[in-house]
Design a protein around this motif. Structure first.
Motif, PDB file in Angstrom:
ATOM      1  N   GLU A  91       0.837  -1.212   0.000  1.00  0.00           N
ATOM      2  CA  GLU A  91       0.000   0.000   0.000  1.00  0.00           C
ATOM      3  C   GLU A  91       0.865   1.253   0.000  1.00  0.00           C
ATOM      4  O   GLU A  91       0.613   2.198  -0.753  1.00  0.00           O
ATOM      5  CB  GLU A  91      -0.922  -0.007   1.217  1.00  0.00           C
ATOM      6  CG  GLU A  91      -1.855   1.199   1.254  1.00  0.00           C
ATOM      7  CD  GLU A  91      -2.755   1.208   2.482  1.00  0.00           C
ATOM      8  OE1 GLU A  91      -3.545   2.151   2.624  1.00  0.00           O
ATOM      9  OE2 GLU A  91      -2.653   0.264   3.297  1.00  0.00           O
ATOM     10  N   GLY A  92       1.894   1.268   0.848  1.00  0.00           N
ATOM     11  CA  GLY A  92       2.786   2.423   0.898  1.00  0.00           C
ATOM     12  C   GLY A  92       3.533   2.622  -0.406  1.00  0.00           C
ATOM     13  O   GLY A  92       3.723   3.755  -0.857  1.00  0.00           O
ATOM     14  N   PHE A  93       3.955   1.515  -1.013  1.00  0.00           N
ATOM     15  CA  PHE A  93       4.623   1.575  -2.317  1.00  0.00           C
ATOM     16  C   PHE A  93       3.720   2.254  -3.341  1.00  0.00           C
ATOM     17  O   PHE A  93       4.150   3.153  -4.072  1.00  0.00           O
ATOM     18  CB  PHE A  93       4.965   0.156  -2.775  1.00  0.00           C
ATOM     19  CG  PHE A  93       5.619   0.077  -4.131  1.00  0.00           C
ATOM     20  CD1 PHE A  93       7.006   0.077  -4.245  1.00  0.00           C
ATOM     21  CD2 PHE A  93       4.859   0.025  -5.294  1.00  0.00           C
ATOM     22  CE1 PHE A  93       7.625   0.014  -5.502  1.00  0.00           C
ATOM     23  CE2 PHE A  93       5.453  -0.047  -6.541  1.00  0.00           C
ATOM     24  CZ  PHE A  93       6.836  -0.054  -6.646  1.00  0.00           C
ATOM     25  N   GLY A  94       2.448   1.854  -3.390  1.00  0.00           N
ATOM     26  CA  GLY A  94       1.505   2.425  -4.350  1.00  0.00           C
ATOM     27  C   GLY A  94       1.228   3.894  -4.084  1.00  0.00           C
ATOM     28  O   GLY A  94       1.158   4.698  -5.011  1.00  0.00           O
ATOM     29  N   ILE A  95       1.089   4.254  -2.798  1.00  0.00           N
ATOM     30  CA  ILE A  95       0.798   5.646  -2.442  1.00  0.00           C
ATOM     31  C   ILE A  95       1.955   6.557  -2.833  1.00  0.00           C
ATOM     32  O   ILE A  95       1.756   7.642  -3.408  1.00  0.00           O
ATOM     33  CB  ILE A  95       0.501   5.760  -0.938  1.00  0.00           C
ATOM     34  CG1 ILE A  95      -0.860   5.130  -0.629  1.00  0.00           C
ATOM     35  CG2 ILE A  95       0.521   7.226  -0.488  1.00  0.00           C
ATOM     36  CD1 ILE A  95      -1.182   5.053   0.849  1.00  0.00           C
ATOM     37  N   VAL A  96       3.182   6.143  -2.525  1.00  0.00           N
ATOM     38  CA  VAL A  96       4.358   6.956  -2.873  1.00  0.00           C
ATOM     39  C   VAL A  96       4.477   7.115  -4.386  1.00  0.00           C
ATOM     40  O   VAL A  96       4.790   8.202  -4.891  1.00  0.00           O
ATOM     41  CB  VAL A  96       5.639   6.315  -2.282  1.00  0.00           C
ATOM     42  CG1 VAL A  96       6.890   6.993  -2.844  1.00  0.00           C
ATOM     43  CG2 VAL A  96       5.629   6.414  -0.755  1.00  0.00           C
TER      44      VAL A  96
ATOM     45  N   ILE B 119       1.992   7.033  -6.573  1.00  0.00           N
ATOM     46  CA  ILE B 119       0.919   7.934  -7.006  1.00  0.00           C
ATOM     47  C   ILE B 119       1.282   9.386  -6.708  1.00  0.00           C
ATOM     48  O   ILE B 119       1.079  10.290  -7.529  1.00  0.00           O
ATOM     49  CB  ILE B 119      -0.408   7.551  -6.323  1.00  0.00           C
ATOM     50  CG1 ILE B 119      -0.917   6.211  -6.870  1.00  0.00           C
ATOM     51  CG2 ILE B 119      -1.462   8.636  -6.536  1.00  0.00           C
ATOM     52  CD1 ILE B 119      -2.084   5.654  -6.106  1.00  0.00           C
ATOM     53  N   LEU B 120       1.827   9.626  -5.515  1.00  0.00           N
ATOM     54  CA  LEU B 120       2.211  10.990  -5.141  1.00  0.00           C
ATOM     55  C   LEU B 120       3.313  11.522  -6.055  1.00  0.00           C
ATOM     56  O   LEU B 120       3.320  12.717  -6.401  1.00  0.00           O
ATOM     57  CB  LEU B 120       2.674  11.014  -3.684  1.00  0.00           C
ATOM     58  CG  LEU B 120       1.583  10.827  -2.621  1.00  0.00           C
ATOM     59  CD1 LEU B 120       2.209  10.676  -1.239  1.00  0.00           C
ATOM     60  CD2 LEU B 120       0.615  11.996  -2.644  1.00  0.00           C
TER      61      LEU B 120
ATOM     62  N   ASP C 232       0.005  10.370   6.179  1.00  0.00           N
ATOM     63  CA  ASP C 232       1.370  10.122   6.659  1.00  0.00           C
ATOM     64  C   ASP C 232       2.323  11.147   6.036  1.00  0.00           C
ATOM     65  O   ASP C 232       2.565  11.145   4.825  1.00  0.00           O
ATOM     66  CB  ASP C 232       1.800   8.702   6.292  1.00  0.00           C
ATOM     67  CG  ASP C 232       3.089   8.287   6.999  1.00  0.00           C
ATOM     68  OD1 ASP C 232       4.088   9.027   6.894  1.00  0.00           O
ATOM     69  OD2 ASP C 232       3.089   7.231   7.649  1.00  0.00           O
ATOM     70  N   ILE C 233       2.894  12.007   6.873  1.00  0.00           N
ATOM     71  CA  ILE C 233       3.736  13.098   6.376  1.00  0.00           C
ATOM     72  C   ILE C 233       5.008  12.578   5.718  1.00  0.00           C
ATOM     73  O   ILE C 233       5.543  13.202   4.785  1.00  0.00           O
ATOM     74  CB  ILE C 233       4.072  14.082   7.526  1.00  0.00           C
ATOM     75  CG1 ILE C 233       4.764  15.329   6.968  1.00  0.00           C
ATOM     76  CG2 ILE C 233       4.920  13.420   8.577  1.00  0.00           C
ATOM     77  CD1 ILE C 233       4.947  16.419   7.986  1.00  0.00           C
ATOM     78  N   PHE C 234       5.504  11.408   6.157  1.00  0.00           N
ATOM     79  CA  PHE C 234       6.725  10.881   5.566  1.00  0.00           C
ATOM     80  C   PHE C 234       6.454  10.292   4.180  1.00  0.00           C
ATOM     81  O   PHE C 234       7.285  10.415   3.282  1.00  0.00           O
ATOM     82  CB  PHE C 234       7.344   9.837   6.498  1.00  0.00           C
ATOM     83  CG  PHE C 234       7.838  10.413   7.782  1.00  0.00           C
ATOM     84  CD1 PHE C 234       8.914  11.287   7.810  1.00  0.00           C
ATOM     85  CD2 PHE C 234       7.210  10.105   8.982  1.00  0.00           C
ATOM     86  CE1 PHE C 234       9.370  11.837   8.991  1.00  0.00           C
ATOM     87  CE2 PHE C 234       7.651  10.646  10.173  1.00  0.00           C
ATOM     88  CZ  PHE C 234       8.730  11.518  10.186  1.00  0.00           C
ATOM     89  N   MET C 235       5.302   9.640   4.003  1.00  0.00           N
ATOM     90  CA  MET C 235       4.919   9.181   2.671  1.00  0.00           C
ATOM     91  C   MET C 235       4.783  10.365   1.721  1.00  0.00           C
ATOM     92  O   MET C 235       5.231  10.312   0.571  1.00  0.00           O
ATOM     93  CB  MET C 235       3.580   8.430   2.726  1.00  0.00           C
ATOM     94  CG  MET C 235       3.654   7.013   3.225  1.00  0.00           C
ATOM     95  SD  MET C 235       2.069   6.186   2.934  1.00  0.00           S
ATOM     96  CE  MET C 235       2.279   4.717   3.930  1.00  0.00           C
ATOM     97  N   ILE C 236       4.158  11.434   2.219  1.00  0.00           N
ATOM     98  CA  ILE C 236       3.953  12.626   1.397  1.00  0.00           C
ATOM     99  C   ILE C 236       5.291  13.233   0.989  1.00  0.00           C
ATOM    100  O   ILE C 236       5.521  13.561  -0.178  1.00  0.00           O
ATOM    101  CB  ILE C 236       3.093  13.654   2.158  1.00  0.00           C
ATOM    102  CG1 ILE C 236       1.667  13.128   2.299  1.00  0.00           C
ATOM    103  CG2 ILE C 236       3.106  15.002   1.444  1.00  0.00           C
ATOM    104  CD1 ILE C 236       0.790  13.977   3.187  1.00  0.00           C
TER     105      ILE C 236
ATOM    106  N   LEU D 218       6.318  13.243  -2.942  1.00  0.00           N
ATOM    107  CA  LEU D 218       6.468  14.547  -3.583  1.00  0.00           C
ATOM    108  C   LEU D 218       7.938  14.858  -3.850  1.00  0.00           C
ATOM    109  O   LEU D 218       8.275  15.538  -4.832  1.00  0.00           O
ATOM    110  CB  LEU D 218       5.845  15.645  -2.712  1.00  0.00           C
ATOM    111  CG  LEU D 218       4.336  15.530  -2.446  1.00  0.00           C
ATOM    112  CD1 LEU D 218       3.851  16.738  -1.650  1.00  0.00           C
ATOM    113  CD2 LEU D 218       3.561  15.411  -3.750  1.00  0.00           C
ATOM    114  N   GLY D 219       8.817  14.351  -2.973  1.00  0.00           N
ATOM    115  CA  GLY D 219      10.255  14.572  -3.170  1.00  0.00           C
ATOM    116  C   GLY D 219      10.770  13.886  -4.418  1.00  0.00           C
ATOM    117  O   GLY D 219      11.579  14.450  -5.168  1.00  0.00           O
ATOM    118  N   ILE D 220      10.311  12.652  -4.668  1.00  0.00           N
ATOM    119  CA  ILE D 220      10.707  11.951  -5.892  1.00  0.00           C
ATOM    120  C   ILE D 220      10.233  12.736  -7.110  1.00  0.00           C
ATOM    121  O   ILE D 220      10.981  12.928  -8.082  1.00  0.00           O
ATOM    122  CB  ILE D 220      10.119  10.527  -5.904  1.00  0.00           C
ATOM    123  CG1 ILE D 220      10.808   9.657  -4.848  1.00  0.00           C
ATOM    124  CG2 ILE D 220      10.290   9.892  -7.292  1.00  0.00           C
ATOM    125  CD1 ILE D 220      10.196   8.283  -4.680  1.00  0.00           C
TER     126      ILE D 220
END
Length: 368
Positions: free
Chosen positions: A27-32, A34-35, A267-271, A275-277
């Protein structure tokens, strides 16, 4: 050329996605992922405008943009800056803001970190909207080497000869936005918008002053033109303020992405990672456009990017009251860039068919 420019972005993407998978699972992989895509789609026009500024800076400051600038973009604008905004607008101390950010489900006075950030949106939108609007207005009112939509641009170039006309239009627009969209928060919107205008005038004005002081004599300019450079690249204080201008520009573009990201995850770290990538790719694309001379080859790209910026400014100001989906913002930017690129290709093709002589007249575009 491609790998040298985008190598770091590709490496960070692989490392970042692997880390996301290890820490947060599939899930985290997909969210990052997408962001990251969201950030790139929202900021593509930012890369084109960045390139118009970056090509005026010498190679040293271009490297600073890719190194120090990336750190500021990723950690400063997409992690620390939202924390500062929440603290200032909600009148919370730094420890409370950080605690709320680290615990997305925790509340303080009944609100979570994401809700506080959402509440700060009017001030964020007013600041960023007016800053971006000034960029668009100064471009559309200045005399240009090439006109894309001459039926719009030529009359506006004449009107733009009036002193400080861009600032007047921006202030009128701010007053209208505060009146129609801000409600009880009109004072906050007005103050934030004025700060956006002051920031633009200060950073842009200082860079222009130092750049003018560093201009070489006419012989040096003629030599630069013969070598294919239309502008003498600057360093020192001039480049520093151009760099600061780019960072504020990046912040203005990142606002809607940061706020919109909370609709995907709390999750601020996921964001920050996602967004950083995306920010890394925007930086690499900016350098790629400069090194390839793309803006010189496709002369209407700069126009398309500025029209996209004008649209984003309007969206931010309307967004003080109404939510505009991020996909709409991204598609508008891509549409303007795509149309400008298509017009540029058509212009180049007609010029080639004319045998490299005088550039042919195009419908909807004209050259000085």
């Amino acid at each position: 050329m491609f790998l040298r420019t985008f190598g770091w972005s590709l490496a960070i993407t692989v490392i970042g996605l692997i880390a996301a998978g290890l820490f947060w699972g599939a899930e985290g992989f997909g969210i990052v992922l997408i962001l990251s895509i969201l950030e790139i789609s929202l900021s593509f026009d930012n890369a084109v405008v960045n390139a118009t500024v970056l090509k005026r800076m010498n190679p040293y400051w271009q490297k600073i943009f890719l190194t120090v600038g990336v750190l500021i973009a990723v950690f400063g604008m997409r992690l620390i800056f939202p924390l500062l905004v929440v603290g200032l607008t909600a009148h919370l101390n730094p420890a409370t803001v950080i605690d709320l950010a680290l615990h997305s489900d925790q509340t303080y006075n009944g609100s979570t970190y994401a809700q506080y950030l959402e509440a700060a949106n009017p001030a964020i939108a007013a600041f960023g909207g007016i800053f971006l609007l000034m960029i668009f207005l100064d471009f559309i009112f200045e005399e240009k080497d090439f006109n894309w939509l001459s039926w719009i641009e030529k009359p506006l170039e004449k009107v733009g000869k009036l002193e400080a006309f861009s600032s007047v239009i921006a202030l009128v627009t701010l007053a209208l936005a505060a009146n129609f969209f801000a409600g009880d928060g009109a004072e906050t919107v007005l103050l934030a918008g004025i700060m956006g205008l002051v920031t633009y005038l200060a950073v842009n004005g200082l860079s222009s002053v130092f750049e003018a002081g560093l201009e070489e004599d006419e012989e040096a300019e003629e030599a630069a033109e013969k070598s294919g450079r239309t502008i003498v690249q600057v360093g020192g204080k001039a480049a520093f303020f151009l760099f600061m201008y780019l960072e504020v520009l990046d912040a203005s573009f990142s606002f809607d992405g940061v706020v919109g990201a909370f609709a995907i995850t709390q999750d601020i770290f996921m964001i920050t990672l996602g967004l950083g990538i995306g920010a890394m790719y925007i930086r690499s694309l900016t350098v790629f456009l400069v090194r390839k001379g793309t803006l010189d080859d496709y002369v209407y790209l700069e126009h398309g990017a500025h029209y996209a910026i004008g649209a984003l400014a309007v969206i931010l100001l309307v967004g003080i009251e109404y939510h505009i989906p991020e996909i709409v913002t991204g598609l508008i930017g891509v549409a303007f860039i795509g149309l400008a690129l298509g017009s540029s290709i058509l212009r180049n093709r007609r010029a080639a068919e004319a045998g490299g002589g005088e550039e042919p007249e195009l419908v909807g575009s004209n050259s000085h």
